[in-house]
Design an enzyme around this catalytic site. Sequence first.
Site, short mmCIF file in Angstrom:
data_model
loop_
_atom_site.label_atom_id
_atom_site.label_comp_id
_atom_site.label_asym_id
_atom_site.label_seq_id
_atom_site.Cartn_x
_atom_site.Cartn_y
_atom_site.Cartn_z
N LYS A 34 -0.28 1.29 -4.88
CA LYS A 34 0.04 2.65 -4.45
C LYS A 34 0.55 3.46 -5.64
O LYS A 34 1.29 2.94 -6.48
CB LYS A 34 1.12 2.64 -3.36
CG LYS A 34 0.86 1.65 -2.24
CD LYS A 34 2.05 1.57 -1.28
CE LYS A 34 1.96 0.33 -0.42
NZ LYS A 34 2.31 -0.91 -1.13
N HIS A 81 1.60 6.78 -2.07
CA HIS A 81 2.75 6.13 -1.47
C HIS A 81 3.47 7.01 -0.45
O HIS A 81 3.87 6.54 0.62
CB HIS A 81 3.73 5.67 -2.55
CG HIS A 81 4.51 4.44 -2.18
ND1 HIS A 81 4.91 3.49 -3.08
CD2 HIS A 81 4.95 4.01 -0.97
CE1 HIS A 81 5.56 2.53 -2.46
NE2 HIS A 81 5.61 2.82 -1.18
#
Length: 279
Positions: free
Chosen positions: A79, A112
């Site tokens: 991420k 994220h």
Amino acid sequence: MVTSIKDTVRLNSGLDMPQHGFGVYLITDEDRGRAAIDRALESGYRAFDTAQFYENEALVGQLLKESGVPRKDLFITTKVTNPKQGYDSTLKSVEQSLKDLQIEQIDLLLIHWPSKKHFFETWKAFEKLYDEKLVRTIGVSNFEIHHLEKLAIKANIKPAVDQMEIHPYFTQAALRDYLKKNGIAAEAWSPLGRGAVLGDETIGKIAGKYGKSAAQVIIRWHLQSGTIVIPKSQTPSRIAQNANVYDFSLTDDEIKTIDARDRSDGRTGPVPDKVYEEI
């Protein structure tokens, strides 16, 4: 019916992703990390979920390479962290992630957290990375319905996955329904509610019926609900136990009983909109 840790979910990109993966958050010590990842591989895990924020991509990449398991048999997710969002910064950070992970292509790349400032820029970079085949599929993490609807305004590629907090005390039913209707896979981080759910009396009774732990019942609930799940642990015995969930099935009534454990105050992580406004 979910029958094996080898079972996969077909993503909207056409990629098959293991439904039951291994989370590596907090794995930063080489010896403990090697023991954990070795046990995970021995237990059948082939999907590994990391993130730039975890600061362990290089360690995880090295340990997976040393394991001897062929790259083609692994599914690696990472991420892009909040400070690295934005078009150029995302491209540069993913180049570093590829080097750290010692791979030529990331299987699944996620944003994220939603960022108000870099909302479309980051996704544009993701689409470029996808077009250049540096990533096999792209998705998001911690996006709520309105974030996904905003993204759809300008996105050329629909996210394949939305990874968010899901567990029996925070079932995210409305968001999961939305994802299902829109062909986006739901993936659970903190699938055990950071341990908060493990002492639940109702879940404990179900676990007793099957001679299983509360964690095993909760993981089974995720799997039978169609959610991709990535339990994390650094304890080898627990890693093996969390993978041993394919010799029993919950009934429909038991699924509904666990669904009903949802709480209005069940969230354990940050509120996505607060993060969105900050970054």
